[in-house]
Design a protein around this motif. Structure first.
Motif, PDB file in Angstrom:
ATOM      1  N   PHE A   1      -6.371   6.011  -1.470  1.00  0.00           N
ATOM      2  CA  PHE A   1      -7.179   5.498  -0.351  1.00  0.00           C
ATOM      3  C   PHE A   1      -7.420   4.011  -0.559  1.00  0.00           C
ATOM      4  O   PHE A   1      -7.562   3.545  -1.692  1.00  0.00           O
ATOM      5  CB  PHE A   1      -8.524   6.251  -0.298  1.00  0.00           C
ATOM      6  CG  PHE A   1      -9.306   5.993   0.960  1.00  0.00           C
ATOM      7  CD1 PHE A   1      -9.019   6.673   2.136  1.00  0.00           C
ATOM      8  CD2 PHE A   1     -10.332   5.049   0.970  1.00  0.00           C
ATOM      9  CE1 PHE A   1      -9.743   6.417   3.301  1.00  0.00           C
ATOM     10  CE2 PHE A   1     -11.054   4.790   2.128  1.00  0.00           C
ATOM     11  CZ  PHE A   1     -10.746   5.478   3.292  1.00  0.00           C
ATOM     12  N   HIS A   2      -7.474   3.255   0.540  1.00  0.00           N
ATOM     13  CA  HIS A   2      -7.574   1.796   0.438  1.00  0.00           C
ATOM     14  C   HIS A   2      -8.782   1.261   1.217  1.00  0.00           C
ATOM     15  O   HIS A   2      -8.937   1.564   2.395  1.00  0.00           O
ATOM     16  CB  HIS A   2      -6.290   1.148   0.979  1.00  0.00           C
ATOM     17  CG  HIS A   2      -5.078   1.540   0.193  1.00  0.00           C
ATOM     18  ND1 HIS A   2      -4.652   0.849  -0.912  1.00  0.00           N
ATOM     19  CD2 HIS A   2      -4.237   2.599   0.335  1.00  0.00           C
ATOM     20  CE1 HIS A   2      -3.578   1.451  -1.415  1.00  0.00           C
ATOM     21  NE2 HIS A   2      -3.307   2.515  -0.681  1.00  0.00           N
TER      22      HIS A   2
ATOM     23  N   ASN B   1     -11.376   3.136  11.901  1.00  0.00           N
ATOM     24  CA  ASN B   1     -11.284   2.755  10.484  1.00  0.00           C
ATOM     25  C   ASN B   1     -11.669   1.292  10.245  1.00  0.00           C
ATOM     26  O   ASN B   1     -11.739   0.848   9.103  1.00  0.00           O
ATOM     27  CB  ASN B   1      -9.862   2.982   9.951  1.00  0.00           C
ATOM     28  CG  ASN B   1      -9.555   4.459   9.779  1.00  0.00           C
ATOM     29  OD1 ASN B   1     -10.437   5.293   9.936  1.00  0.00           O
ATOM     30  ND2 ASN B   1      -8.326   4.804   9.461  1.00  0.00           N
TER      31      ASN B   1
ATOM     32  N   ILE C   1     -10.463  -2.356   2.348  1.00  0.00           N
ATOM     33  CA  ILE C   1     -10.124  -3.781   2.465  1.00  0.00           C
ATOM     34  C   ILE C   1     -11.392  -4.514   2.889  1.00  0.00           C
ATOM     35  O   ILE C   1     -12.020  -4.153   3.890  1.00  0.00           O
ATOM     36  CB  ILE C   1      -9.010  -3.990   3.516  1.00  0.00           C
ATOM     37  CG1 ILE C   1      -7.751  -3.212   3.113  1.00  0.00           C
ATOM     38  CG2 ILE C   1      -8.672  -5.465   3.687  1.00  0.00           C
ATOM     39  CD1 ILE C   1      -7.057  -2.521   4.245  1.00  0.00           C
TER      40      ILE C   1
ATOM     41  N   PHE D   1       0.834  -1.207   0.000  1.00  0.00           N
ATOM     42  CA  PHE D   1       0.000   0.000   0.000  1.00  0.00           C
ATOM     43  C   PHE D   1       0.870   1.259   0.000  1.00  0.00           C
ATOM     44  O   PHE D   1       0.483   2.296  -0.530  1.00  0.00           O
ATOM     45  CB  PHE D   1      -0.938   0.024   1.211  1.00  0.00           C
ATOM     46  CG  PHE D   1      -2.043  -1.002   1.179  1.00  0.00           C
ATOM     47  CD1 PHE D   1      -2.404  -1.622   0.002  1.00  0.00           C
ATOM     48  CD2 PHE D   1      -2.726  -1.347   2.340  1.00  0.00           C
ATOM     49  CE1 PHE D   1      -3.429  -2.571  -0.031  1.00  0.00           C
ATOM     50  CE2 PHE D   1      -3.752  -2.291   2.328  1.00  0.00           C
ATOM     51  CZ  PHE D   1      -4.098  -2.898   1.137  1.00  0.00           C
TER      52      PHE D   1
ATOM     53  N   LEU E   1      -1.510  -0.762   9.575  1.00  0.00           N
ATOM     54  CA  LEU E   1      -2.087   0.089   8.532  1.00  0.00           C
ATOM     55  C   LEU E   1      -1.981   1.559   8.924  1.00  0.00           C
ATOM     56  O   LEU E   1      -1.627   2.402   8.089  1.00  0.00           O
ATOM     57  CB  LEU E   1      -3.544  -0.307   8.263  1.00  0.00           C
ATOM     58  CG  LEU E   1      -3.734  -1.614   7.486  1.00  0.00           C
ATOM     59  CD1 LEU E   1      -5.145  -2.152   7.656  1.00  0.00           C
ATOM     60  CD2 LEU E   1      -3.433  -1.425   5.996  1.00  0.00           C
TER      61      LEU E   1
ATOM     62  N   ASN F   1      -5.642   6.687   5.707  1.00  0.00           N
ATOM     63  CA  ASN F   1      -6.201   6.518   4.357  1.00  0.00           C
ATOM     64  C   ASN F   1      -6.661   5.091   4.064  1.00  0.00           C
ATOM     65  O   ASN F   1      -6.280   4.494   3.054  1.00  0.00           O
ATOM     66  CB  ASN F   1      -5.168   6.954   3.308  1.00  0.00           C
ATOM     67  CG  ASN F   1      -4.820   8.412   3.466  1.00  0.00           C
ATOM     68  OD1 ASN F   1      -5.712   9.241   3.615  1.00  0.00           O
ATOM     69  ND2 ASN F   1      -3.539   8.732   3.456  1.00  0.00           N
ATOM     70  N   TRP F   2      -7.458   4.530   4.937  1.00  0.00           N
ATOM     71  CA  TRP F   2      -7.935   3.158   4.732  1.00  0.00           C
ATOM     72  C   TRP F   2      -9.178   2.889   5.563  1.00  0.00           C
ATOM     73  O   TRP F   2      -9.441   3.574   6.552  1.00  0.00           O
ATOM     74  CB  TRP F   2      -6.843   2.139   5.126  1.00  0.00           C
ATOM     75  CG  TRP F   2      -6.422   2.230   6.578  1.00  0.00           C
ATOM     76  CD1 TRP F   2      -5.522   3.118   7.119  1.00  0.00           C
ATOM     77  CD2 TRP F   2      -6.911   1.450   7.672  1.00  0.00           C
ATOM     78  NE1 TRP F   2      -5.413   2.929   8.480  1.00  0.00           N
ATOM     79  CE2 TRP F   2      -6.244   1.909   8.837  1.00  0.00           C
ATOM     80  CE3 TRP F   2      -7.833   0.409   7.776  1.00  0.00           C
ATOM     81  CZ2 TRP F   2      -6.481   1.364  10.097  1.00  0.00           C
ATOM     82  CZ3 TRP F   2      -8.075  -0.141   9.038  1.00  0.00           C
ATOM     83  CH2 TRP F   2      -7.391   0.335  10.180  1.00  0.00           C
TER      84      TRP F   2
END
Length: 481
Positions: free
Chosen positions: A85-86, A124, A88, A78, A99, A106-107
Motif C-alpha cells: 500500500f502506498h 483516494n 503519498i 510502485f 495511480l 492501493n494508495w
C-alpha cells in the motif's frame, strides 16, 4: 461560503479521514506493508514524518522515501515495489488516474496543492481544496497528515508541534502579524494547549534564541535588506551606533533578550538604513508571531519554529532528507549536530548563489510587475524554491511576481515562481505554471502565490514567450487567464 456548504465540506473531510483510517487498519490487520513517498522540502519531510510516526505507533510495517517531484517514473516504480500500500504526502497532484491504472485502489494522497475538479472526485485523494480549505494559506501537507494521524488515534495530538513547523516552512503564516489562519490556527492552538509551543509577538530575526544580535540580523533574509543581509560587519556597526548594549556580562546578547524599547530602536535603526521601505512596512515584516518550542534545549536551533523549518528545508535541498526526518521523529543525539552543520552549509550556498545573481546583472530582467531571473549553471534545481523566495523577499522587488529558471536533469529546465510581499497581481501562479507547462508537454502546479514548472530545454523559447504574454506584459491589476 454558506454555513450549510461548510458543514457539507467538513463532513466530506471527516468521511475521507474515516476512509483513510479504514484502509490503514485493514493494512495492519492483514500484515500488509506500507510505503510513504513524500516531497523533499520542509512540508514534505514533516508530513511524511507525521504519518510514519503515527503508523509506527499503530504497529504498522512501513518505510519512507523522499522525492524531489512526482512523475510517471515514480508511479511505475510502485508497480514493481514489494510494498502493498502506498501513501503519498505533499506530492501526486494530477496523477490520480495513473495511480488507479497502475496500482488499483492501493494508495492514498494527502496533499494541499491545487487540483482539477476531476481529481476531486477520486476518493483516494485527500486534498484540502476538496473540502473548501485553502491549501495555499490555511493548511499544508503537514496539517493534512496531522488530521490523518488524529483519525488513526487521538493520542497523536502531540504531532501538532511538527505540523506547526510544516506550516512555517511553507510560509503559511500569512494572517495579521504573521499569524496562522484556518486549520493552521486550530493546529497551533492544540499545540499551545498541550504546552508544546509558546506563541508570542516578537522580533522576527533568524536565531532569536541562539545567535548574537548582529549575526541574527545578518542572517535574516525575509525581508532581504540590501547591505545588511549576510553582512555581519555592517550589522554590527549599525547596531553599535544605535546605542543598544550588544553584550551582557561578557556574553553576546541574543534577540529574545531585548526589551520592548530596544526592539523599537532596532526596527527604527534598520528602517533608517534601508531607504527602500518605510518604518511601518518594515515593522510589519520584522515583528510578528513567533513559535517557540519550550521542550527543546535553550540555545538549540530547534527551539524557534522558523529556524527548525529552515533546517528541514536545507536537509531536503542538499539531499540529506534522512537527517531532517530523524529529527522530526524525535532523534536528538548526534543527528542534531549534523542538522546544524547542514543548516550552516545551506546558508553558505544560498549566500554564494545570491551574490552571483546580484553581480551578474544580465541574469535579471525586470518589468513593471515581474522580475525574470536566469539561474542557469548557478542555482541547482533543488534550490530554485529557496532562491526565488529570497528574491521575492527583497524590499526592492515588493509588489512583483518573481520567476526564476535553471537547468535540471535530463535536458530539462526548472521554473520557480513567487508573488512578493504586497503583490496585487490576480494571476494564479499555480494555473499559470500548470497550464503553461502542459502546453509544452511539461509538468507544473502549486499554489496561487508559489508554483513551479518543468519543461524540456527545446521548449524554453516558447515557454518564455508564454510567460511574456501572461505575466511580464500584464499590468499588475488586470486579470489573467
Amino acid at each position: 461560503i454558506s454555513g450549510c456548504s461548510i458543514r457539507v465540506m467538513t463532513k466530506g473531510f471527516e468521511e475521507s479521514l474515516s476512509l483513510f483510517k479504514d484502509k490503514i487498519s485493514d493494512c495492519i490487520k492483514s500484515n500488509k506493508s506500507i510505503s510513504i513517498t513524500t516531497h523533499n522540502d520542509c512540508d514534505g519531510l514533516t508530513s511524511g514524518s507525521i504519518i510514519t510516526k503515527a503508523l509506527i505507533r499503530e504497529g504498522a510495517k512501513c518505510t519512507i522515501r523522499t522525492s524531489k517531484e512526482f512523475s510517471k517514473n515514480v508511479v511505475q516504480s510502485f508497480k514493481t515495489d514489494s510494498r502493498d500500500f502506498h501513501i503519498i504526502t505533499d506530492l501526486g497532484g494530477g496523477f490520480g488516474n495513473e495511480l488507479n491504472q497502475t496500482i488499483g485502489d492501493n494508495w492514498i494522497i494527502l496533499d494541499h496543492h491545487q487540483i482539477s475538479d476531476e481529481e476531486k472526485e477520486n476518493e483516494n485523494i485527500i486534498n484540502s481544496w476538496k473540502y473548501g480549505i485553502d491549501g495555499g494559506s490555511e493548511i499544508c501537507a503537514g496539517g493534512m497528515a496531522y488530521f490523518a494521524a488524529m483519525a488513526l488515534n487521538e493520542k497523536n495530538s502531540d504531532l501538532s508541534e511538527i505540523a506547526v513547523v510544516s506550516a512555517l516552512g511553507d510560509r503559511q503564516d500569512q494572517g495579521e502579524n504573521k499569524s496562522f489562519t484556518g486549520k493552521n490556527f486550530e493546529i497551533a492552538n492544540t499545540a499551545k494547549e498541550l504546552g508544546l509551543v509558546e506563541i508570542d509577538l516578537d522580533l522576527l530575526l533568524v536565531g532569536r534564541e541562539t545567535r548574537p544580535l548582529a549575526e541574527a540580523l545578518a542572517f535574516t533574509s525575509q525581508p532581504f535588506i540590501e547591505g545588511l543581509t549576510w553582512n555581519k560587519e555592517a550589522c554590527f556597526s549599525l547596531l553599535k551606533s544605535s546605542g543598544i548594549e550588544l553584550k551582557e556580562e561578557g556574553r553576546w546578547r541574543v534577540p529574545s533578550e531585548l526589551n520592548d524599547d530596544e526592539k523599537k530602536i532596532v526596527i527604527e535603526t534598520i528602517a533608517n538604513f534601508s531607504s527602500e521601505k518605510n518604518t511601518s512596512e518594515l515593522k510589519s515584516e520584522l515583528i510578528g508571531y513567533t513559535y517557540t518550542f519550550p521542550r527543546e534545549d535553550k540555545r538549540s536551533f530547534l527551539r524557534d519554529g522558523r529556524e527548525y523549518s529552515t533546517m528541514l528545508n536545507s536537509c531536503g535541498r542538499i539531499s540529506r532528507s534522512g537527517v531532517g526526518m530523524a529529527i522530526c521523529m524525535g532523534d536528538r543525539n548526534k543527528i542534531l549536530t549534523e542538522g546544524e552543520k547542514i543548516l550552516t552549509d545551506y546558508r553558505k550556498m544560498i549566500k554564494e548563489y545570491m551574490n552571483v545573481l546580484s553581480n551578474e546583472r544580465w541574469r535579471i530582467s525586470e518589468s513593471e510587475n515581474c522580475v525574470m531571473v536566469n539561474g542557469e549553471d548557478i542555482v541547482p534545481e533543488t534550490m530554485t524554491g529557496s532562491i526565488s523566495s529570497l528574491i521575492a523577499g527583497s524590499p526592492k522587488n515588493a509588489g512583483k511576481v518573481i520567476i526564476l529558471r535553471t537547468r535540471a536533469e535530463e535536458n530539462t529546465i526548472k521554473f520557480s515562481s513567487r508573488k512578493s510581499f504586497g503583490c496585487k497581481s490576480s494571476i494564479n501562479l499555480s494555473d499559470l505554471m500548470k497550464n503553461g507547462a502542459e502546453k509544452f508537454d511539461g509538468i507544473g502546479g502549486g499554489h496561487d502565490s508559489a508554483a513551479g514548472a518543468k519543461i524540456t530545454k527545446d521548449k524554453l523559447d516558447e515557454f518564455l514567450k508564454y510567460l511574456d504574454v501572461n505575466v511580464v506584459n500584464v499590468s499588475s491589476t488586470s486579470n489573467s487567464e
